[in-house]
Every structure is written in structure tokens, then in C-alpha cells.
Write an enzyme that holds these catalytic residues in place. Sequence first.
Site, short mmCIF file in Angstrom:
data_model
loop_
_atom_site.label_atom_id
_atom_site.label_comp_id
_atom_site.label_asym_id
_atom_site.label_seq_id
_atom_site.Cartn_x
_atom_site.Cartn_y
_atom_site.Cartn_z
CG ASP A 1 98.22 23.88 48.06
OD1 ASP A 1 98.00 25.05 48.40
OD2 ASP A 1 97.88 23.42 46.96
CD GLN B 1 103.05 36.63 39.12
OE1 GLN B 1 104.11 37.03 39.60
NE2 GLN B 1 102.00 36.34 39.86
CG HIS C 1 95.27 25.17 44.75
ND1 HIS C 1 96.36 25.22 45.59
CD2 HIS C 1 95.28 26.33 44.06
CE1 HIS C 1 97.00 26.35 45.41
NE2 HIS C 1 96.36 27.05 44.49
N1 LIG Z 1 97.60 25.75 41.53
C1 LIG Z 1 98.46 26.55 42.11
O1 LIG Z 1 99.15 26.15 43.05
C2 LIG Z 1 98.62 27.97 41.67
C3 LIG Z 1 97.83 28.52 40.70
N2 LIG Z 1 97.98 29.82 40.29
C4 LIG Z 1 97.14 30.28 39.17
O2 LIG Z 1 97.91 30.22 37.96
C5 LIG Z 1 97.34 31.10 37.01
C6 LIG Z 1 98.42 31.97 36.37
O3 LIG Z 1 98.99 32.84 37.32
P1 LIG Z 1 100.02 34.00 36.88
O4 LIG Z 1 101.04 33.47 35.96
O5 LIG Z 1 100.40 34.68 38.12
O6 LIG Z 1 99.04 34.95 36.07
P2 LIG Z 1 99.40 36.04 34.96
O7 LIG Z 1 98.18 36.90 34.79
O8 LIG Z 1 100.71 36.67 35.23
O9 LIG Z 1 99.56 35.13 33.67
C7 LIG Z 1 98.49 34.48 33.08
C8 LIG Z 1 98.75 34.48 31.61
O10 LIG Z 1 97.69 33.74 31.00
C9 LIG Z 1 97.39 34.39 29.80
N3 LIG Z 1 96.07 33.95 29.33
C10 LIG Z 1 94.85 34.43 29.65
N4 LIG Z 1 93.91 33.79 28.94
C11 LIG Z 1 94.55 32.85 28.21
C12 LIG Z 1 94.12 31.89 27.29
N5 LIG Z 1 92.82 31.74 26.98
N6 LIG Z 1 95.06 31.09 26.71
C13 LIG Z 1 96.37 31.23 26.98
N7 LIG Z 1 96.83 32.16 27.83
C14 LIG Z 1 95.93 32.94 28.46
C15 LIG Z 1 97.48 35.87 30.13
O11 LIG Z 1 97.60 36.68 28.96
C16 LIG Z 1 98.74 35.88 30.98
O12 LIG Z 1 99.90 36.08 30.20
C17 LIG Z 1 96.30 31.90 37.76
O13 LIG Z 1 95.03 31.30 37.52
C18 LIG Z 1 96.69 31.71 39.20
O14 LIG Z 1 95.61 31.91 40.08
C19 LIG Z 1 98.93 30.61 40.83
C20 LIG Z 1 99.75 30.12 41.82
C21 LIG Z 1 99.64 28.78 42.33
O1 LIG Z 2 96.41 32.10 45.89
C1 LIG Z 2 96.37 32.32 44.67
O2 LIG Z 2 95.48 32.90 44.05
C2 LIG Z 2 97.52 31.75 43.87
C3 LIG Z 2 97.60 30.36 44.31
O3 LIG Z 2 96.81 29.53 43.92
C4 LIG Z 2 98.54 30.05 45.37
O4 LIG Z 2 99.48 30.80 45.63
O5 LIG Z 2 98.34 28.99 45.97
#
Ligand SMILES: NC(=O)C1=CN([C@@H]2O[C@H](COP(=O)(O)OP(=O)(O)OC[C@H]3O[C@@H](n4cnc5c(N)ncnc54)[C@H](O)[C@@H]3O)[C@@H](O)[C@H]2O)C=CC1
Ligand SMILES: O=C([O-])CC(=O)C(=O)O
Length: 332
Positions: A160, A16, A188
Site C-alpha cells: 500500500d 501466485q 491492510h
Molecule cells: N498483504 C498484502 O499486501 C497482500 C496480500 N495478499 C494475500 O496473499 C495471499 C496469497 O495470495 P496468492 O499467492 O495470490 O494466492 P494463491 O491462492 O495463488 O496461493 C496461495 C497458496 O497458499 C497455499 N495454502 C493454502 N493453505 C495453506 C496452508 N495451510 N499452508 C501452506 N500453504 C497453504 C495454497 O495451496 C496456494 O498454493 C492471499 O491471502 C492474498 O489475499 C495478496 C496480495 C497483497
Molecule cells: O486485494 C487483495 O485481495 C489482494 C491484496 O491484499 C492487495 O492487492 O492489496
Amino acid sequence: MAKETVRVLVTGAAGQIGYALVPMIARGVMLGPDQPVILHMLDIPPAAEALNGVKMELVDAAFPLLKGVVATTDVVEACTGVNIAVMVGGFPRKEGMERKDVMSKNVSIYRSQASALEKHAAANCKVLVVANPANTNALILKEFAPSIPEKNITCLTRLDHNRALGQISERLNVQVSDVKNVIIWGNHSSTQYPDVNHATVKTPSGEKSVRELIKDDEWLNAEFITTVQQRGAAIIKARKLSSALSAASSACDHIRDWVLGTPEGTWVSMGVYSDGSYNVPAGLIYSFPVTCQNGEWKIVQGLHIDEFSRKKLDLTADELSEEKALAYSCLS
Ligand SMILES: NC(=O)C1=CN([C@@H]2O[C@H](COP(=O)(O)OP(=O)(O)OC[C@H]3O[C@@H](n4cnc5c(N)ncnc54)[C@H](O)[C@@H]3O)[C@@H](O)[C@H]2O)C=CC1
Ligand SMILES: O=C([O-])CC(=O)C(=O)O
């Protein structure tokens, strides 16, 4: 003269955040409206069909800056020649989990992708880790890609930072673009310290300090901090999915400012390899206030840290040290 095309890798591109992020990159939101890009999108085989669907939509959108799309489940093909790598791939947390609960799955991914980047990315590739636990995944990537300069490996805390700007702007009923120089210190995670002690607001009568304008230290020292710390969880509760559009937009902000520079007098927050500044232990990826120029970040030095802040800086550093130990125990 037309700029040379830049190759940008997005891992987890079928997920997503990926779905929100790739059109922003193709539109020039990340690197500017005159920067042609080739997108490299990596995901895992179960997501290959969805990934191909994203590629089809990118073609259909006919983005003028988009000079090519590589959509693959092969990590070597994905990493080859990339100038910028945005590492989103991994397992997101679900309601009720802490970000470190997804540790074991994600650190092993970051260990193997570190080697692929080290061997196949362009020299001087800049890396942004988004996937959680973001700081510790970035640290693992750094440790297992020793030939990538440590200054090139960062993690996302700009979301953040932007959340903190948003909360201040709502409270004061001012434009978010008039608020600046908040700081996110540390991890984070829910121990991060959103600090407004140096933040200012542009007003018709000049720049004023946020504390002076808000006049409510109790709110600033308690509710404001927990709201920013818990915002990710609040989004999960509301959407039943973790934040995506704000994460994608903040990832663009992070790379744009790193590559194109921060505006004069403004700093941003980035998770970077600690050099011991502000007595934060060296050897952690920790979020600091930074300015960027000529493609390099620099930690803002000399800010006064009061006793309240010191405790918070140390608490989030302690959590990162624990995460580091836990990550290594997952890998062994
Ligand atoms: N640092 C930040 O501020 C934020 C971090 N996140 C993190 O970002 C990450 C992604 O979130 P979303 O897109 O919502 O998750 P999602 O589950 O929708 O997408 C993750 C994608 O990664 C793929 N994936 C899994 N293993 C993989 C690999 N070894 N190599 C390549 N692709 C792989 C999955 O198939 C999926 O398509 C999560 O870890 C989430 O917690 C989310 C929001 C903010
Ligand atoms: O809270 C989570 O798991 C996704 C994230 O890192 C954020 O929205 O800051």
C-alpha cells in the site's frame, strides 16, 4: 568473509505470489546480493506436485546465492531452523469479496502455523504475514506463539505504501524514487489511511512537500486515498487474480529494510504490534510509519495528526478491533 546462510520460509509457495517471490529471494533482492539463502517452501498436499515444479525451476535457474531448497507439505520440516518466515499461504479473495471475507479459513491456518514456528524456527526469527486479512492473521499468529517476541511479528502494508508512492509520482510526473515518507496507517483493507501530510519529493531546488507540489487538497483528500485503498480490488478486476508481482516485490522491500535498515531520513510503513503510539489501541497489529536499524523497527514519533487524519486513524483502528473479535469468534 562469506556471510552465514540464512533460511527463509515462504508458505503458500506454490501460489501466485510464491511463484513471483521465491526467485526474488534467490536472486538477493530480499536480503542483498552477498547473502546466501536456503529456501524453505511450504504448501498443502493438493499443491505438492506444483510445489515440486517450482523447486525444479529454482534448480534450473542456477541462482548462485541459493544454497538449498526444502519443498514440503510438512509444517514442522518447513519451519525448522528458519530465520525469516514470509507467510503467504492461505485463501485469496475473489472479485466482490472484502479481505475479511476470507477470515475464518485463514485465521485457523495462522493459529496452527504459529505453534510450528514457535517450536521449530530459529531464535529471533522475523515473521512477515502477507496472507489476508494480513493484520489479523499476524495478530492470531502472535497470540498463539507467545514465546516469539511481539516485535518479531509484522504484516505487509508496504504494498500500500508503494502504491501511494506510485500514485504521487504519476500525478507529479516525477521519479518514484524521489518521493518518500508517505504513511499507511491501520489495516491492510479499504479502511487504511494513506497519509501524505509528511511526504516529500526531491526536486532540483531541494525537498518539497507533496501537498505544496500537488496543490490540490481535494484530490489528495479524496480520490488519491480511495485509489490506494481500492487498488487491490482494481487489480483483481483487471487480472481476475489478486496482485502478485507487486506483493512479492513489496514483501522483499519490507524484509530488506527491516533487516538491513531504512535509509537516513526515510521511513516506511509496516504493520506492527501497537504500543499505543498515536493513541492507537494497544494490542492490534496496525500499520505505522517506522524506521529500522540493526534489525529492529521503531515507530516514528511526534508527527502532527490533524483532525481529518485523526478520524481516519480511528476508523481503521475500529475495523481492526472488530476483525479481532470476529477472528476470535471464528476460532471458538
Ligand atoms: N498483504 C498484502 O499486501 C497482500 C496480500 N495478499 C494475500 O496473499 C495471499 C496469497 O495470495 P496468492 O499467492 O495470490 O494466492 P494463491 O491462492 O495463488 O496461493 C496461495 C497458496 O497458499 C497455499 N495454502 C493454502 N493453505 C495453506 C496452508 N495451510 N499452508 C501452506 N500453504 C497453504 C495454497 O495451496 C496456494 O498454493 C492471499 O491471502 C492474498 O489475499 C495478496 C496480495 C497483497
Ligand atoms: O486485494 C487483495 O485481495 C489482494 C491484496 O491484499 C492487495 O492487492 O492489496
